[in-house]
Design an enzyme around this catalytic site. Structure first.
Site, PDB file in Angstrom:
ATOM      1  N   GLY A  95       0.567  -1.304   0.012  1.00 33.71           N
ATOM      2  CA  GLY A  95       0.127  -0.070   0.052  1.00 33.71           C
ATOM      3  C   GLY A  95       0.871   1.382  -0.002  1.00 33.71           C
TER       4      GLY A  95
ATOM      5  N   GLY B  83       2.975   2.788  -2.455  1.00 30.04           N
ATOM      6  CA  GLY B  83       3.118   3.122  -3.641  1.00 30.04           C
ATOM      7  C   GLY B  83       2.156   4.491  -3.941  1.00 30.04           C
TER       8      GLY B  83
ATOM      9  CB  CYS C 223      -0.480   1.204  -4.245  1.00 29.09           C
ATOM     10  SG  CYS C 223      -1.256  -0.091  -3.439  1.00 29.09           S
TER      11      CYS C 223
END
Length: 350
Positions: free
Chosen positions: A184, A186, A189
């Site tokens: 999570g 990124g 993301c």
């Protein structure tokens, strides 16, 4: 239900405390690393920064551009068999590129075709493989990694993603040489938004590195770095490799479409679980799931070489601030200081 009350940290929550140093110049800092991998027995030498296996980042062009810096690229999985094999055969430094794959039947079949075409033995031009899924906690993923290790004992296998020590140990014991860490963090993301699942990235790195190093394994911190300082913090926290996506977006070597808006050039950049990626490769978002990534436009930035130089310069400078002559010394000389503010932004962000 239970609640963990111990504070977990992200890059924004800390700074690295400076320490006395005998270094007189950044040029004296060696930012390369040497590793010997637990399972493959392969010796690695290079700068352990890896371009992410996203189709807009992990391109052949990116790998060739980062090669002079001794950095690596995890290629995206959508190249065909012949062009993949031809590319790997032309590589001088085998650690310059990772072959990437998921665990679907089609990915497995393609991988075996690539290895057969390339020659699947110890002299194969493909030596580094990234087995990549969003959720590395499933039994099927662990079994897949173990099967890959059994069939190809000479390969350096990077596998993930996970964020906890016990699963890091599980993957290493199942055959992974490098465990990819991050759920999570990124920039494109949306897993945390869509599922509520995740783990602050710096704490994940610290905990997973401790678990991996106890078993003579390694980790790759994947996601969350937005500045060279974040990369230094990842290495300071114990990461052996750091994977970058958004920090390398927008360059000539990327695979994203270039568009122009109001006289300014941009490139498309999106997560591999985004609606954009699934429409491109899977005919759309399956009815049983939701997209866990987004698409953004990032400013066009020209050749990636200037960005690579800036990144490596930042890491070298971090080493001088704590007296680390070699990158491998950085984690031993790092003391994190918790903070409530990173930057003075009175004149804007940047």
């Amino acid at each position: 239900m239970r609640i963990e009350t111990e504070v977990k940290l992200d890059f924004k929550d800390v700074l690295i405390r400076p320490k006395r140093s005998t270094l007189s110049t950044r040029s004296n800092v060696d930012i390369s690393r040497e590793f010997r991998f637990r399972h493959a027995g392969v010796e690695y030498h290079g700068v352990p920064i890896v371009a992410a296996n996203m189709d807009t980042i992990g391109t052949f062009e990116m790998a060739m551009a980062l090669e002079p810096f001794e950095m690596s690229t995890a290629l995206h999985k959508h190249y065909d068999v012949r062009e993949t094999v031809a590319f790997f055969r032309a590589l001088q430094r085998k650690s310059a590129a990772f072959y990437s794959m998921g665990i679907a039947k089609s990915d497995d079949e393609k991988f075996h075709k690539v290895m057969a075409e390339a020659g699947g033995g110890a002299d194969s031009p493909i030596r580094y493989v990234c087995i990549d899924v969003a959720n590395g906690y499933t039994e099927s993923f662990v079994r897949f990694v173990a099967a890959a290790r059994e069939r190809y004992p000479h390969l350096v296998i990077m596998a993930g993603n996970v964020v906890t020590g016990e699963m890091t140990e599980e993957l290493i014991l199942s055959g992974a040489d490098i465990v990819k860490v991050g759920i999570g963090p990124g920039s494109v993301c949306t897993t945390r938004k869509m599922t509520g699942v995740g783990y602050p990235q710096l704490s994940a790195i610290i905990e997973c590195a401790d678990a991996a190093h106890g078993l003579e394994g390694h980790i790759c911190a994947d996601g969350g770095c937005t500045t060279p300082g974040d990369i230094a913090k990842a290495f300071g926290g114990g990461a052996d490799f750091v994977m970058l996506g958004g920090m390398l977006a927008g360059h000539d070597e990327c695979g994203g479409e270039t568009v122009e808006r109001d006289g300014t050039r941009y490139q498309r950049f999106y997560g591999m679980s985004s609606k954009t990626a699934m429409e491109k490769y899977a005919g759309g978002v399956a009815q049983y799931r939701a997209a866990e990534g987004k698409e953004v436009l990032v400013p066009y930035r020209g050749p990636v070489a200037a960005t690579a130089q800036e990144i490596l310069g930042g890491v070298r400078s971090a080493c001088t601030y704590v007296g680390a002559r070699r990158l491998r010394e950085l984690s031993k000389r790092t003391t994190f200081v918790r903070v409530t503010q990173q930057l003075n932004e009175v004149f804007g962000k940047g």
